[in-house]
Design a protein around this motif. Sequence first.
Motif, short mmCIF file in Angstrom:
data_model
loop_
_atom_site.label_atom_id
_atom_site.label_comp_id
_atom_site.label_asym_id
_atom_site.label_seq_id
_atom_site.Cartn_x
_atom_site.Cartn_y
_atom_site.Cartn_z
N THR A 1 -10.83 10.95 4.50
CA THR A 1 -10.04 10.15 4.09
C THR A 1 -10.46 10.69 2.26
N ARG B 1 -4.15 7.90 4.69
CA ARG B 1 -5.55 7.33 4.12
C ARG B 1 -6.30 6.57 5.57
N ALA C 1 -12.17 9.01 -0.06
CA ALA C 1 -12.59 8.13 -0.91
C ALA C 1 -13.52 8.40 -1.76
N ILE D 1 -10.17 3.53 -0.72
CA ILE D 1 -9.09 4.49 0.58
C ILE D 1 -7.44 4.17 0.07
N ALA D 2 -7.93 2.82 -0.59
CA ALA D 2 -6.64 2.33 -1.29
C ALA D 2 -6.32 2.94 -2.81
N ARG D 3 -7.53 2.78 -3.61
CA ARG D 3 -6.92 2.60 -4.90
C ARG D 3 -7.58 3.33 -5.20
N VAL E 1 0.98 -1.23 0.46
CA VAL E 1 0.10 -0.05 -0.07
C VAL E 1 0.72 0.97 -0.50
N SER F 1 -1.69 6.26 0.83
CA SER F 1 -2.90 5.41 0.69
C SER F 1 -3.03 4.95 2.51
#
Length: 210
Positions: free
Chosen positions: A112, A22, A114, A86-88, A15, A19
């Motif tokens: 975040t 976040r 997102a 959130i991660a992508r 990650v 990210s």
Amino acid sequence: MSRDVSTDVLERLHVSRESRERLETYVSLLLQWQARINLIGPATREAVWTRHIADALQLLSLLPPDLRKLADLGSGAGIPGLILAIARPLEAHLFESNLKKGAFLREAARQTGAKAHIHTIRIEEAQALARTIKAEAVTARALAPLPKLLDYAAPFLENGAIGYFHKGQDVDAELTDATKSWKMQVESHPSMTDSHGVILVVKEAHRVLC
């Protein structure tokens, strides 16, 4: 959960630093709201990074790299749908009928950054939205046995979405029951966070005509 553990989890799952920050914001907010509403099992609070964050992020290696939209059913605390958004850089549509949980999801998405749309409706009401959203993936964790879960996900699966479902030790029996009503291609991947669990990837799912 210590910062060392959270860092270890995120590094193992590749990650990015942005990210990670976040996700740390998300976890902080989750634990604040947990004091007021039940978002995760109380016994898992101290293991949030391994039991929940890593459990969601393990889907990253299974999702197509060019995935743009996903639908997350029975989203609850946003696991896995919001975590993935959130991660992508993807667009997540989160379906959660509980208004308090929906409020949490909106605040978590806001804090975040997102790209998430929260639908506080029953899953059974999602059929019309499925045609508009055109999600390429549909996710769910701890929502229902597979035959019922496929019924819930049907509006998305029948529009071409691939299913990514966390399942437990009863997965073989659930698959046997599901194949009575569904024709589908299924891949099973061992869970990284549950020795008895798997991630089912369901493709080309169509109801069997009786």
